[in-house]
Enzyme design. Structure first.
Site, PDB file in Angstrom:
ATOM      1  N   ASN A 255     -12.541  15.384 -43.389  1.00 26.30           N
ATOM      2  CA  ASN A 255     -13.190  15.411 -42.088  1.00 26.30           C
ATOM      3  C   ASN A 255     -12.235  15.810 -40.965  1.00 26.30           C
ATOM      4  O   ASN A 255     -11.088  15.392 -40.941  1.00 26.30           O
ATOM      5  CB  ASN A 255     -13.753  14.024 -41.771  1.00 26.30           C
ATOM      6  CG  ASN A 255     -14.820  13.611 -42.764  1.00 26.30           C
ATOM      7  OD1 ASN A 255     -15.606  14.447 -43.203  1.00 26.30           O
ATOM      8  ND2 ASN A 255     -14.831  12.346 -43.126  1.00 26.30           N
TER       9      ASN A 255
ATOM     10  N   LYS B 144     -14.875  13.965 -49.219  1.00 29.46           N
ATOM     11  CA  LYS B 144     -14.832  14.384 -47.808  1.00 29.46           C
ATOM     12  C   LYS B 144     -13.442  14.719 -47.267  1.00 29.46           C
ATOM     13  O   LYS B 144     -12.474  14.038 -47.582  1.00 29.46           O
ATOM     14  CB  LYS B 144     -15.456  13.282 -46.933  1.00 29.46           C
ATOM     15  CG  LYS B 144     -16.945  13.105 -47.103  1.00 29.46           C
ATOM     16  CD  LYS B 144     -17.763  14.346 -46.755  1.00 29.46           C
ATOM     17  CE  LYS B 144     -17.663  14.763 -45.324  1.00 29.46           C
ATOM     18  NZ  LYS B 144     -18.360  13.903 -44.388  1.00 29.46           N
TER      19      LYS B 144
ATOM     20  N   LYS C 243      -6.831   3.280 -10.643  1.00 29.59           N
ATOM     21  CA  LYS C 243      -5.546   3.494 -11.312  1.00 29.59           C
ATOM     22  C   LYS C 243      -5.717   3.629 -12.827  1.00 29.59           C
ATOM     23  O   LYS C 243      -5.142   4.528 -13.447  1.00 29.59           O
ATOM     24  CB  LYS C 243      -4.608   2.328 -10.964  1.00 29.59           C
ATOM     25  CG  LYS C 243      -3.182   2.715 -10.904  1.00 29.59           C
ATOM     26  CD  LYS C 243      -2.215   1.727 -10.230  1.00 29.59           C
ATOM     27  CE  LYS C 243      -2.541   0.264 -10.177  1.00 29.59           C
ATOM     28  NZ  LYS C 243      -1.355  -0.535  -9.733  1.00 29.59           N
TER      29      LYS C 243
ATOM     30  N   ASN D  36       0.830  -1.205   0.000  1.00 29.71           N
ATOM     31  CA  ASN D  36       0.000   0.000   0.000  1.00 29.71           C
ATOM     32  C   ASN D  36       0.864   1.255   0.000  1.00 29.71           C
ATOM     33  O   ASN D  36       0.577   2.225  -0.707  1.00 29.71           O
ATOM     34  CB  ASN D  36      -0.913   0.023   1.227  1.00 29.71           C
ATOM     35  CG  ASN D  36      -2.142  -0.836   1.035  1.00 29.71           C
ATOM     36  OD1 ASN D  36      -2.521  -1.132  -0.092  1.00 29.71           O
ATOM     37  ND2 ASN D  36      -2.751  -1.258   2.128  1.00 29.71           N
TER      38      ASN D  36
ATOM     39  N   THR E  21     -24.336  34.409 -29.484  1.00 31.66           N
ATOM     40  CA  THR E  21     -24.949  33.907 -28.255  1.00 31.66           C
ATOM     41  C   THR E  21     -26.185  33.141 -28.683  1.00 31.66           C
ATOM     42  O   THR E  21     -26.814  33.479 -29.698  1.00 31.66           O
ATOM     43  CB  THR E  21     -25.360  35.019 -27.266  1.00 31.66           C
ATOM     44  OG1 THR E  21     -26.418  35.774 -27.845  1.00 31.66           O
ATOM     45  CG2 THR E  21     -24.196  35.938 -26.943  1.00 31.66           C
ATOM     46  N   HIS E  22     -26.537  32.103 -27.938  1.00 29.19           N
ATOM     47  CA  HIS E  22     -27.666  31.241 -28.328  1.00 29.19           C
ATOM     48  C   HIS E  22     -27.511  30.763 -29.775  1.00 29.19           C
ATOM     49  O   HIS E  22     -28.495  30.574 -30.469  1.00 29.19           O
ATOM     50  CB  HIS E  22     -28.999  31.982 -28.201  1.00 29.19           C
ATOM     51  CG  HIS E  22     -29.289  32.522 -26.836  1.00 29.19           C
ATOM     52  ND1 HIS E  22     -29.988  31.807 -25.897  1.00 29.19           N
ATOM     53  CD2 HIS E  22     -28.962  33.697 -26.240  1.00 29.19           C
ATOM     54  CE1 HIS E  22     -30.110  32.535 -24.788  1.00 29.19           C
ATOM     55  NE2 HIS E  22     -29.482  33.681 -24.968  1.00 29.19           N
TER      56      HIS E  22
ATOM     57  N   GLU F 215     -12.769  16.004 -33.599  1.00 29.20           N
ATOM     58  CA  GLU F 215     -13.890  15.255 -33.021  1.00 29.20           C
ATOM     59  C   GLU F 215     -13.399  14.367 -31.876  1.00 29.20           C
ATOM     60  O   GLU F 215     -14.065  14.227 -30.849  1.00 29.20           O
ATOM     61  CB  GLU F 215     -14.567  14.422 -34.110  1.00 29.20           C
ATOM     62  CG  GLU F 215     -15.230  15.299 -35.175  1.00 29.20           C
ATOM     63  CD  GLU F 215     -15.746  14.477 -36.347  1.00 29.20           C
ATOM     64  OE1 GLU F 215     -14.905  14.011 -37.142  1.00 29.20           O
ATOM     65  OE2 GLU F 215     -16.970  14.296 -36.450  1.00 29.20           O
TER      66      GLU F 215
ATOM     67  N   SER G 188     -13.361   9.786 -46.169  1.00 30.14           N
ATOM     68  CA  SER G 188     -14.471   8.858 -45.982  1.00 30.14           C
ATOM     69  C   SER G 188     -14.240   7.630 -46.852  1.00 30.14           C
ATOM     70  O   SER G 188     -13.631   7.715 -47.917  1.00 30.14           O
ATOM     71  CB  SER G 188     -15.771   9.535 -46.407  1.00 30.14           C
ATOM     72  OG  SER G 188     -16.740   8.576 -46.773  1.00 30.14           O
TER      73      SER G 188
ATOM     74  N   GLN H  45      -7.965  -0.090  -6.312  1.00 32.22           N
ATOM     75  CA  GLN H  45      -7.049  -0.420  -7.409  1.00 32.22           C
ATOM     76  C   GLN H  45      -7.655  -0.009  -8.748  1.00 32.22           C
ATOM     77  O   GLN H  45      -6.942   0.374  -9.681  1.00 32.22           O
ATOM     78  CB  GLN H  45      -6.773  -1.915  -7.402  1.00 32.22           C
ATOM     79  CG  GLN H  45      -5.963  -2.406  -8.585  1.00 32.22           C
ATOM     80  CD  GLN H  45      -6.017  -3.928  -8.682  1.00 32.22           C
ATOM     81  OE1 GLN H  45      -5.764  -4.609  -7.707  1.00 32.22           O
ATOM     82  NE2 GLN H  45      -6.363  -4.453  -9.848  1.00 32.22           N
TER      83      GLN H  45
ATOM     84  N   TYR I  83      -7.720   0.591   3.524  1.00 38.85           N
ATOM     85  CA  TYR I  83      -7.664   0.183   2.120  1.00 38.85           C
ATOM     86  C   TYR I  83      -8.693  -0.883   1.751  1.00 38.85           C
ATOM     87  O   TYR I  83      -8.893  -1.850   2.476  1.00 38.85           O
ATOM     88  CB  TYR I  83      -6.270  -0.370   1.806  1.00 38.85           C
ATOM     89  CG  TYR I  83      -6.122  -0.790   0.364  1.00 38.85           C
ATOM     90  CD1 TYR I  83      -6.099   0.160  -0.640  1.00 38.85           C
ATOM     91  CD2 TYR I  83      -6.035  -2.127   0.016  1.00 38.85           C
ATOM     92  CE1 TYR I  83      -5.986  -0.216  -1.968  1.00 38.85           C
ATOM     93  CE2 TYR I  83      -5.911  -2.513  -1.317  1.00 38.85           C
ATOM     94  CZ  TYR I  83      -5.890  -1.550  -2.305  1.00 38.85           C
ATOM     95  OH  TYR I  83      -5.785  -1.920  -3.614  1.00 38.85           O
TER      96      TYR I  83
END
Lengths: 393, 393, 393, 393
Positions: free
Chosen positions: B286, B284, B326, B109, B154-155, B291, B278, B323, B318
């Site tokens: 892309n 295409k 991790k 530990n 905005t919006h 993304e 593509s 574990q 513990y």
């Protein structure tokens, strides 16, 4: 080489970043991609895009790839991006122009969609089987230990007597409903996406979607190509909701057994071989497998969240973000299947300590029964409650 | 062989299930575990548990393991569970009894805690450097394109004019605060957990925690051994909160660039080499890298949730569940570091299309300015607002 | 007064903290709790605990409480904790000893379980109806605008032509599957928990669970009382998975419409009355309702996570933590039902701008079609792809 | 009336849907909005937009609104949308044209940003105070019970002896770091957003941002208006990460106390007044307050996820979705502050049962100590471990 190679090299770091773990993950998709390709070849042959001979050559080639894969001899190089590219590459090397023709009337989105759909169906079916095995072992344990009485708890305080059969039976019943949940999920996802192209259908050619649907064992065609894309992520998240429901039961079972096998309870005895030790404390026998079982619920729920987060606030039509839903889904399927197996092993080896259980049956557990006896003799419940309450106050 | 071997064999499936991916993940911890062991050996020598010769032999052995690791020649077998076991095993084979002595006064530990602590510190420092590089490239882009005006939204509706410097500068400023956030997190986690044993300290021996603290470059000793255990999961989740804050900025930047490079906007031109194609649509180009960058935010947030879920509702001390924190932590560090690098590449290659920006500057963007001019001439703002509002009704 | 009052006063701040918003939330449960109580009274009368007259008096009293509630005249005081206490209190005041008897053979856990089960069934049924209405309006919009062609996108880049019917139809189809999902969920939760007591059954009395099951319209008895407790949280989370699936579709629809109504696209025209303005920019018409619709998905997903987090790592049997699942569930039902209504209004008022759509149909959208024509003439697909790719390079 | 009224009525259901709970939530923002308005008026007066007399009138009006609010006499009607509208409305009614002028040089986005910033600063400061009180009571409990030894656990199995001071001290230390975390968060968010307008600054007028910064006690100006918008959601989520870290400690403390007060342990005795009873089981004393404390962690984490989900995948500049982050933030602040208070009460009333603790100190807890004694006598640790391990096998 990629399926969309145009001559301009994509820098290595960008390629690695976008491909991520796909070349590892996709290994699990190889048989499903081959099956879908065989169905696609059959269909292309029927509508005249391939000759019978070409379709037969392609089918043979896909079958031999499946065999290679089953024997552990198929790998996907990082620069091949995914299983679809790796398979087509091998095909083109082998069959030349015929190999190139298999991609007619479909896109990689199509292939990913159908392979993932077949993968999900397969894993859900496997889970149903594993659940049934788990229920059988629960049944055996109930047959052996079910009659033993031990304390039932609410608010982590001793509440009322309960037979072990009620405790283990609650998981058995819940697992039955989990199978119902899986069936409900299957009813939704059991649709053939092949023919959706990149999400807007296939122009020029008249694909026979019924043929591939039948060949692949799908319940029906998923007609709207854009719905196929909408379903990307969504179907995964629906599948994940079944997984997290099942994992929850295992989480609770593990929580119970960890508690009930503490020295202070001793209701449950775990077989030595499922316990592990400490590097510093010589006396320790730790229920590690149950702790990992318990924690796995949260891993699966976290994966469900990843998928639900990734797919939000995106426009219709494929976005590459969705590729990132593959890892969480696949990892969760693997974890859940092994968790079910572990739970089966644990219940198979677990014993109930009748003496410790009997010793724990202290009088206050019968307070409700005492009150109810007064009620049966005519006292209103709230008065009987007050009467008995004083005794244990 | 395990560090807690007692002769009874743990079945292979249980071992695999509990070990999970640790034998892969732990590769990243090897140098940190070696450093901590060197410090521990030095300390054991000072308090008389090891002779100077033994400490020197151990130190040399750990250094050679670090070198092996740096050269890519150190691996952890699944049956060795984790890096700590693999390293100690190699040590015992090499040094015999001396190798066995290094585990005096510490538990696994302890080792996990200190190695993870060093790992987190290292990765956070790396992130600060990557952020600075990212800010520099943002600065360069602002120097080149900053003066170009384009619509602010905005919006998702055209709102007011904005210079490109304001847009890119918002990320530059936010990244500065991200570094502040990292500093705040470092201030918390920069504590030496070594000497906490299994969470209740080390009996019999008087460890010199100050010595290891200084040797390892920690700011201070984490005195209470049970706080070390409480911090397991908690410190990871605090680190994750910094990672998700940084990933959020990249998510927004990616969202913007994906939008602004759509044909309908064209404000931004992406270099061909970061775009992919593509498999079905020949035309295409892309923005896949963006993304994946966008989606990575959700992967990191999902990992944060895993950690926060796993560690909940557990008693002090513990539990093996921890574990499982991790993997999400390490995966997230890796993703974030490469995401910062990708964002730097993208900004480095990105151009602003001055003509498309100019063409987008339609009159309604100046409505607020018009209203404010009326206000300056004496009209109350709400009336000026109504007046100009009619014009664009 | 509480149902478990023993004379010792619980401090006000502790009472407020533990009760939380229950006294507000529980208002929605009143009719379901009354229905369950009427069924319980009927059953108690059949097994001889209540006389026919007592059962009739109780039934009349519960009916009048339902009427009070329907008229908006029933409230729950914070010190009454929840609807169950508030109702029983009123009952006891009115009927004295008879009022006290209704709690025979059940616990508050029972009551909460059955009321929530009825609530969930009711809301899911309402959602199915709202979905059908939403599908109808989608159908109408398809009838009007479905034939208009506009660009389909992948990776946020123009990909292939798509008719509006494909776009709106994808949501219509998905909503059909959402109803299937709801049916699958209903199949699981449609079980009568009444008679489970505090999770370990009811001693002394032989309850007739079939009678209450029939009276309340449940499909079957949930036999194992501990499974009833296991299902607390779990059934809620299963319901939530349906809600988040539905909310996801609305999230995507809102994302599309917000994008397609940007000035740069103009494919979609929103009616003025669903747009709101800015406090500073006189020209603005903002699609606020769609932004709230979009964001509501994440609220529902966050609520799903709350429930899945709360219920983890707990032992079998009721824990008060589970009370905290009530708020997220109820809030989500309310949000989803109003979101479906809003989506219906938006689609009802939305128009497709045929001219803007036509203007957006640029040549590259037909690249795949061109390549496929070459394939039809005999060129292997990969070669045709390369040929056409050069044209749009 | 709204701040953006243009004459066209927004349907009631759409208004209700978009406003949501804002009219309730915003009550907590009223004093902060008033303070910000007073600072804004002062600044407008300095730059000549308001006369000294107008500024004084406005200041007086805002002060009286603050007083009304403090006395519980200020409410926000649903049709007023939010506190900003409600306050400006009252102002305009009272001061006519002068009331209209206060909105010069700012937008509602500005107002929300600055009011939320002040709110978050205030609540974090309150939390620091509550944490200090909690630490003090922990300190008292340590002074009284700290010397008592009881079993320390790992893997829920008895591990090594631990003093109560180590157990309670771990929370005390962790709380100290929580205050450090709060300080780190404050260092980031302590920036004045006023003057950012709708996210693109204020045209025409030259605002004096330094003046409002000083007047409101901010550490500095947040210069880039678009960074102010980027920070919306992000700052909230950073604040939430501190809240969930603190809530985690309380979760663990509650988990421990619930366990340690089970009949099987009895280490901890809870005062009767914080326990609640059962409606069916007369003997029960349930630690409800601790269960709500435990569950509240997950509510806060779920709220954190809502915020992190809502703000993902959005373009730069304000989107209304972000309004939905207000509820989760405010609810979490309220829950955490009362949770800290509850934890303080619990620790204040809790006793440690010295006899039960002593009885639990079974020999295996000393196994590590025994092994270490052998090591001190010269045996390598791994051999000593094996030797003692046999004894407790």
């Amino acid at each position: 080489m990629t399926l969309w190679d145009k001559g301009a090299a994509v820098p290595k770091d960008i390629m690695e970043y976008t491909v991520g773990k796909d070349h590892e993950l996709d290994l699990a998709l190889v048989p499903f991609d081959c099956d879908a390709s065989i169905a696609h070849a059959k269909m292309l042959s029927k509508i005249g895009v391939l000759t019978g001979k070409e379709a037969a050559e392609l089918t043979a080639a896909f079958r031999s790839i499946k065999e290679l894969h089953a024997a552990g001899n198929f790998s996907i190089a990082p620069q091949d991006e995914d299983c679809h590219t790796a398979i087509e590459k091998q095909l083109t090397e082998k069959l030349g122009d015929t190999g190139k023709k298999i991609h007619t009337g479909r896109s990689r989105n199509d292939q990913v969609a159908v392979a993932l759909r077949l993968f999900m169906k397969d894993r859900l079916q496997q889970m149903k089987k594993s659940i049934t095995q788990f229920q059988e072992i629960l049944g055996k344990s109930i047959a052996t230990f079910g009659g033993i009485m031990f304390p039932g708890y609410t608010h982590a305080q001793k509440a009322m007597p309960a037979p072990v059969s009620m405790w283990l039976g609650s998981f058995k019943d819940s697992m039955e409903d989990n199978k119902r949940f899986i069936d409900g999920v299957l009813k939704i996802i059991d649709q053939n996406p092949l023919g959706s192209g990149a999400g807007f259908g296939i122009p020029v050619f008249n694909l026979d979607k019924e043929l591939t649907t039948k060949a692949l064992g799908f319940a029906k065609v998923q007609e709207n190509p854009l719905y196929v894309q909408l379903a990307r992520g969504k179907f995964e998240s629906i599948v994940m909701s079944a997984l997290s429901a099942i994992a929850f039961d295992l989480n609770k079972l593990a929580s119970d057994i960890i508690l009930f096998s503490m020295q202070e309870f001793g209701y449950v005895k775990l077989p030595g071989e499922i316990c592990t030790g400490s590097s510093i404390m010589p006396q320790k026998k730790n229920p590690d497998v149950l702790e990992i079982l318990r924690g796995s619920y949260h891993v699966i729920v976290g994966n469900e969240m990843k998928i639900k987060g990734i797919m939000g606030n995106l426009m219709s039509g494929y976005s590459r973000d969705l590729q990132l839903t593959k890892g969480p889904l696949m990892e969760s399927c693997k974890i859940l299947l092994s968790s079910l197996q572990m739970a089966t092993s644990v219940i198979g080896g677990m014993e109930i300590d009748e003496e410790r259980c009997a010793a724990a049956m202290t009088p206050e557990l019968y307070a409700t029964e005492e009150a109810y006896k007064l009620v049966k003799e005519g006292m209103p419940f709230r008065d009987a409650y007050a009467e008995i309450g004083k005794k244990y106050g």
